[in-house]
Design an enzyme around this catalytic site. Sequence first.
Site, mmCIF file in Angstrom:
data_model
loop_
_atom_site.group_PDB
_atom_site.id
_atom_site.type_symbol
_atom_site.label_atom_id
_atom_site.label_comp_id
_atom_site.label_asym_id
_atom_site.label_seq_id
_atom_site.Cartn_x
_atom_site.Cartn_y
_atom_site.Cartn_z
ATOM 1 N N GLY A 10 2.405 4.782 8.490
ATOM 2 C CA GLY A 10 2.239 4.850 7.033
ATOM 3 C C GLY A 10 3.487 4.424 6.279
ATOM 4 O O GLY A 10 4.502 4.054 6.875
ATOM 5 N N SER A 38 -4.945 3.788 15.125
ATOM 6 C CA SER A 38 -3.696 3.066 15.430
ATOM 7 C C SER A 38 -3.205 3.260 16.857
ATOM 8 O O SER A 38 -2.196 2.659 17.242
ATOM 9 C CB SER A 38 -2.590 3.525 14.480
ATOM 10 N N CYS A 126 7.840 14.475 -3.721
ATOM 11 C CA CYS A 126 8.876 13.476 -4.034
ATOM 12 C C CYS A 126 9.431 13.631 -5.455
ATOM 13 O O CYS A 126 10.644 13.579 -5.673
ATOM 14 C CB CYS A 126 8.337 12.072 -3.819
ATOM 15 N N SER A 156 3.909 3.179 -4.500
ATOM 16 C CA SER A 156 4.220 3.517 -3.101
ATOM 17 C C SER A 156 4.087 5.020 -2.872
ATOM 18 O O SER A 156 3.921 5.460 -1.741
ATOM 19 C CB SER A 156 5.618 3.035 -2.714
ATOM 20 N N GLY A 157 4.143 5.798 -3.943
ATOM 21 C CA GLY A 157 3.972 7.248 -3.830
ATOM 22 C C GLY A 157 2.567 7.649 -3.416
ATOM 23 O O GLY A 157 2.337 8.763 -2.958
ATOM 24 N N HIS A 234 10.473 6.417 -8.187
ATOM 25 C CA HIS A 234 9.922 7.209 -9.290
ATOM 26 C C HIS A 234 11.007 7.434 -10.350
ATOM 27 O O HIS A 234 12.175 7.630 -10.022
ATOM 28 C CB HIS A 234 9.467 8.587 -8.791
#
Length: 329
Positions: A10, A38, A126, A156-157, A234
């Site tokens: 990920g 995967s 985050c 991307s968060g 962010h």
Amino acid sequence: MKVAVVGATGMVGEVMLKVLEERNFPVTELLLVASERSVGKALNFKGKAHTVIGLADAVAAKPDIAIFSAGGSTSLEWAPKFAEAGTTVIDNSSAWRMDPTKKLVVPEINAGELTKEDKIIANPNCSTIQMVMALAPLHKAFKMKRVIVSTYQSVSGTGVKAVQQLENEIAGVEGEMAYPYPIGRNALPHCDVFEANGYTKEEMKLAREPQKIFNDNSFSVSATAVRIPTAGGHSESVNVEFENDFELNAVRKMLHETPGVVVQDNPDTNTYPMPIYAHDKDDVFVGRIRRDETQPNTLNMWIVADNLRKGAATNAIQIAEYLVENSLV
Ligand SMILES: NC(=O)c1ccc[n+]([C@@H]2O[C@H](COP(=O)([O-])OP(=O)(O)OC[C@H]3O[C@@H](n4cnc5c(N)ncnc54)[C@H](OP(=O)(O)O)[C@@H]3O)[C@@H](O)[C@H]2O)c1
């Protein structure tokens, strides 16, 4: 250390491998773990290909540390299985953060709480991590009463799917949607799901997690979380009311002297933090430091960090480093 990275394929997992390598974490054996989709894939670590394995095989291998970034439901189901096998789990999902039996750790602030008995340790959200990194020294000095935060969060968060959605929109290609609306040229006041009180889960994480990290319920946080079409990093506009008054220069000096925080604040040279410059950096950047002129003892600032680094992988690996350095694992 025998280390398992769960969610290795990920967004966070990829950065996790990079940060483990960069910081030269003492890995003697590395287990790369992801979903059944995967298993068998090869990923590189320190120039060597490693084959992705499934969760059951990883538990059976009894790693010393497992760093999870594979979503809440995977953590809820599998972290206890690793813990039972003697592994210390550091979890990036929201699964355990508010569990009163689990520690919620930002190493610079509260790693001292950790003991050998902590087998599942939660990494904060985050957006929370970067905010508390800047608030910690100020809270200590001036005592926070109330924080109002508005976030400007990158795609991307949300993970791989959201980054793909933005890339598809830019390329004019139809594809799977991670969000209910287009994200390119847009701003979505909607991060994570809505709760019964009308706030999103992300907003409530920002409200609840800082109290747990500071072990202090005497202040409150009100949040609005917004997704914007930045690729990574962010940003947060933070308004803090303190019990006690402050000097702006003292605030700047305190932040400047805080490990992991970098002050970028000079209106004369247009210097302020921005996500493109925070990209791939472990620090939290603070700027636009100014007094709120509408009420006493109140400060405004702008906080930016790479959500995949200090917001996720770096913080988790700093926890692992603390455990190793203090013989807690
Ligand atoms: N992105 C951020 O800024 C950020 C920050 C802090 C915390 N987090 C948290 O970290 C976690 C991962 O986020 P991400 O952004 O890296 O998401 P992502 O890019 O979608 O990656 C998800 C990872 O989890 C794995 N996974 C999914 N279902 C699984 C299952 N049933 N069993 C085993 N592995 C499974 C995926 O494996 P496959 O490739 O095989 O599907 C992939 O490796 C989430 O809990 C998120 O809340 C993210």
